[in-house]
Design an enzyme around this catalytic site. Structure first.
Site: not given
Length: 437
Positions: A94, A137, A257
């Site tokens: 991702d 992340h 987002y």
């Protein structure tokens, strides 16, 4: 004394984008950075901040949290074709790469470290760095979740190394769990990592078992990794306040987002750093059962002290238009000066910051800590909180039962003082209850 709030931003960090079709990655767009800064300008907040220039991070700084092999691999993206970038991106989960992403990522780390230096050197009191790509992340040898270099982890390691810090608290507020930060510090006893994130019983990304409350750190870092997983959507202010009072505050005293909500969150954060009154919270109700389950699970897995966890819920539920703090002429007040200072600081989130204090009798320590708290300056740390006494827990439980008929925030469902390892501050609670009665 340090004053002012720093704001670090450079539009150059928006100079990369997805170059092929990918439904997963298409939500990560340059506007995530620019809309936040435009909102700060539109509200007149940006001009009130001290503008700090951005710099590029050095390779040695990046290597604080990443391997040499990974750094060298990312550097090669500068000269890759679109097809090569696409193939390189598929090695990770991702995330997408662009010819300019290495430059932007080093700029994002450098901006974060500029903020660390500005705060630690007391050039400013606090600040915000608006950076892209994000970082929490990414892992030692892997990009992940749109993150290339772990800005947060590098900042903590840099601060520890450069300023000889013994303890760093990381509070990660995002819809997704920052597993990269957790992996970096799960064995480190000098970093406390707290993350509240959407989990939905492991059905929400990154879908990891280690994002659950059972992951509390390893070896010397055991008990210093705190995950608060939300297992349903639609959490309210009441749910977050419950977590704040009964998980985050106690352990500390040892998404992004949606372009509209992101810009609003950034503006409110910077306004809070500048010392503006926090917006009043209305319509507070009981936390939902799912939130209570998550909070209780975390409290049962960690030895948490209950610091001010009865006073603050009452105050927020009452939602006053004015906060008046009173300390009587008590022989114990010098001993309680740090507690009073922290409470005064926390209560300024109420009543749009309208806070008055009345000291009945002169005490230089109380006077000094009160002035510091009201002005936004640091207050003395509470220090180690000792083991609880059964009689103190019984006293607090008796008060909770007395108050719960009127106040939903201290209902049994909140789990106040029901967990093993509870610590209270009996002298202070006696002063408070004396005034309340």
């Amino acid at each position: 004394m340090a004053s002012g709030s720093a704001l670090i931003f450079d539009e150059e960090m928006s100079d990369y984008k997805l170059l092929w079709t990918d439904p997963v990655c298409e939500i990560e767009v340059p506007e995530r950075l620019t809309v936040s800064y435009e909102a700060l300008k539109a509200r007149g907040v940006a001009e009130r901040c001290k503008q700090v220039p951005v710099r590029l991070a050095t390779e040695q700084e990046i290597l604080l949290a990443h391997s040499e092999e990974y750094l060298e691999a990312v550097k090669q993206t500068l000269k890759m074709s679109v097809e090569e970038l696409k193939a390189f991106s598929k090695q990770y989960n991702d995330v997408y790469f662009h010819q300019n992403i290495y430059h932007c990522a080093t700029m994002a780390v450098g901006a974060t470290l500029q903020l660390v230096d500005s705060v630690m050197k007391r050039e400013v009191r606090n600040g915000m760095a608006l950076v892209r790509p994000p970082g929490h992340h990414s892992q030692r040898s892997a990009a992940n979740g749109f993150c290339v270099f772990n800005n947060v982890a590098i900042a903590a390691l840099y601060a520890k190394k450069t300023y000889n810090l013994n303890r760093v608290l990381i509070v990660d507020w995002d819809v997704h769990h920052g597993q990269g930060v957790q992996y970096c510090f799960e064995e480190d006893p000098s970093v406390l990592y707290f993350s509240w994130h959407r989990y939905e019983h492991r059905t929400f990304w990154p879908n990891l078992p280690e994002s659950d409350y059972t992951s509390v750190g390893k070896d010397k870092g055991s008990g210093l990794n705190v995950n608060l997983p939300w297992n349903k959507v639609g959490m309210t202010n009441s749910d977050y306040l419950a977590a704040f009072f009964h998980v985050l505050l106690p352990v500390a005293y040892e998404g992004g987002y949606n372009l509209t909500s992101l810009a609003q969150s950034v503006c409110q954060t910077v306004q809070s750093l500048l010392g503006d009154p926090a917006p009043q919270l209305s319509g507070l109700t009981d936390p939902c059962e799912s939130a209570l389950d998550s909070i209780q699970n975390v409290r049962s897995s960690l030895p948490l002290p209950a610091v001010l966890s009865l006073i603050l819920p009452l105050a927020y539920e009452f939602n006053p238009g004015l906060v008046l703090g009173v300390v009587g002429d008590s022989g114990a007040k010098t001993h309680l000066a740090p507690v009073w200072g922290h409470l005064t600081s926390l209560l300024q989130g109420l009543a749009e910051g309208r806070t008055l204090t009345l000291l009945q009798g002169f005490d230089k320590d109380l006077l000094a800590v009160t002035v510091s708290a009201l002005s936004g300056a640091p207050v003395p740390p509470l220090g180690p909180l000792g083991a609880h006494k059964p009689e103190d827990v019984q006293m607090m439980e008796k008060e909770r039962q007395r108050l719960q008929k009127r106040w939903s925030s201290v209902q049994e469902g909140w789990g106040l003082l029901r967990c093993t390892g509870t610590t209270v501050i009996p002298q202070f609670t006696k002063i408070f209850y004396g005034a309340y009665n």
